[in-house]
Write a protein that holds these residues in place. Sequence first.
Motif, PDB file in Angstrom:
ATOM      1  N   UNK A  39      88.923  75.199  81.258  1.00 15.67           N
ATOM      2  CA  UNK A  39      88.383  73.738  81.658  1.00 15.67           C
ATOM      3  C   UNK A  39      89.219  72.532  80.987  1.00 15.67           C
ATOM      4  N   UNK A  40      89.775  72.810  79.974  1.00 17.53           N
ATOM      5  CA  UNK A  40      90.866  71.997  79.382  1.00 17.53           C
ATOM      6  C   UNK A  40      91.988  71.600  80.414  1.00 17.53           C
ATOM      7  N   UNK A  48      92.824  64.681  87.517  1.00 20.93           N
ATOM      8  CA  UNK A  48      93.553  63.582  87.840  1.00 20.93           C
ATOM      9  C   UNK A  48      93.712  63.491  89.227  1.00 20.93           C
ATOM     10  N   UNK A  49      94.439  64.471  89.874  1.00 23.55           N
ATOM     11  CA  UNK A  49      94.715  64.515  91.191  1.00 23.55           C
ATOM     12  C   UNK A  49      93.357  64.471  92.181  1.00 23.55           C
ATOM     13  N   UNK A  50      92.583  64.956  91.659  1.00 27.14           N
ATOM     14  CA  UNK A  50      91.173  65.014  92.287  1.00 27.14           C
ATOM     15  C   UNK A  50      90.685  63.575  92.263  1.00 27.14           C
ATOM     16  N   UNK A  83      82.548  70.092  89.690  1.00 22.57           N
ATOM     17  CA  UNK A  83      83.696  70.922  89.409  1.00 22.57           C
ATOM     18  C   UNK A  83      83.837  70.948  88.004  1.00 22.57           C
ATOM     19  N   UNK A  84      83.733  69.396  87.278  1.00 22.84           N
ATOM     20  CA  UNK A  84      84.191  69.156  86.247  1.00 22.84           C
ATOM     21  C   UNK A  84      83.219  70.004  85.096  1.00 22.84           C
ATOM     22  N   UNK A  85      82.011  70.356  85.378  1.00 23.39           N
ATOM     23  CA  UNK A  85      81.068  71.025  84.479  1.00 23.39           C
ATOM     24  C   UNK A  85      81.218  72.401  84.689  1.00 23.39           C
ATOM     25  N   UNK A 160      84.788  65.766  79.059  1.00 22.00           N
ATOM     26  CA  UNK A 160      84.257  65.621  80.770  1.00 22.00           C
ATOM     27  C   UNK A 160      83.383  64.589  81.139  1.00 22.00           C
ATOM     28  N   UNK A 161      82.539  64.346  79.920  1.00 26.34           N
ATOM     29  CA  UNK A 161      81.554  63.216  80.501  1.00 26.34           C
ATOM     30  C   UNK A 161      82.438  62.108  80.604  1.00 26.34           C
ATOM     31  N   UNK A 162      83.520  61.783  79.746  1.00 27.96           N
ATOM     32  CA  UNK A 162      84.244  60.523  79.815  1.00 27.96           C
ATOM     33  C   UNK A 162      85.000  60.267  81.139  1.00 27.96           C
ATOM     34  N   UNK A 163      85.540  61.450  81.666  1.00 22.79           N
ATOM     35  CA  UNK A 163      86.121  61.720  82.988  1.00 22.79           C
ATOM     36  C   UNK A 163      85.178  61.489  84.115  1.00 22.79           C
ATOM     37  N   UNK A 164      84.149  61.999  83.965  1.00 23.07           N
ATOM     38  CA  UNK A 164      83.149  61.773  84.974  1.00 23.07           C
ATOM     39  C   UNK A 164      82.946  60.064  85.162  1.00 23.07           C
TER      40      UNK A 164
END
Length: 174
Positions: A39-40, A48-50, A83-85, A160-164
């Motif tokens: 996950x990391x 980042x590409x997505x 996908x993130x979670x 993951x929450x910050x990325x979302x």
Amino acid sequence: MYYLMGLWESIRDFMATGGDVLLFVAVTLFLMWSLMLERYMYLRLVFPKERKRIIAEWDAREDTTSWYAQRIREAWISQANEKLTARMTIIKTLVAMCPMIGLLGTVTGMISVFEVMATVGTSNARLMAGGISMATMPTMAGMVAALSGVFFSARLAGQLKIARETLVDSMPHH
């Protein structure tokens, strides 16, 4: 090389003292950390590409204000979030399982102690000590495994929450 052999012997002695349940704790710990590392790596290398692709597609759209455009935006955010979670539920389940597996070792160790007491009596403390050790080592290992998993899985969930949220903020809606 000598250091590695000494380390391997320490691990082997620890596993022998704790009984077979320690093997289950080790497998659970290995699986948990493998999933957390995956996950990391996804968060740092793939997402980042997505995110860049999704933002580029959103910016390329002429219509970003209609009801239909907003549903597309929500769908893309939802897919990215999925996908993130992915596998976070499995990670949290494995974290919760570690102490339970350790407690299983406690039960099997205490059964071993009771078997010794039933056959030899309470006069041989050395035989009972082996069962007590077999009862406490898996509990300790399960707790340590769970503590490491709780800390890092909570941190990973936060990232993951910050990325979302960063993705949501990067796709303006009017």
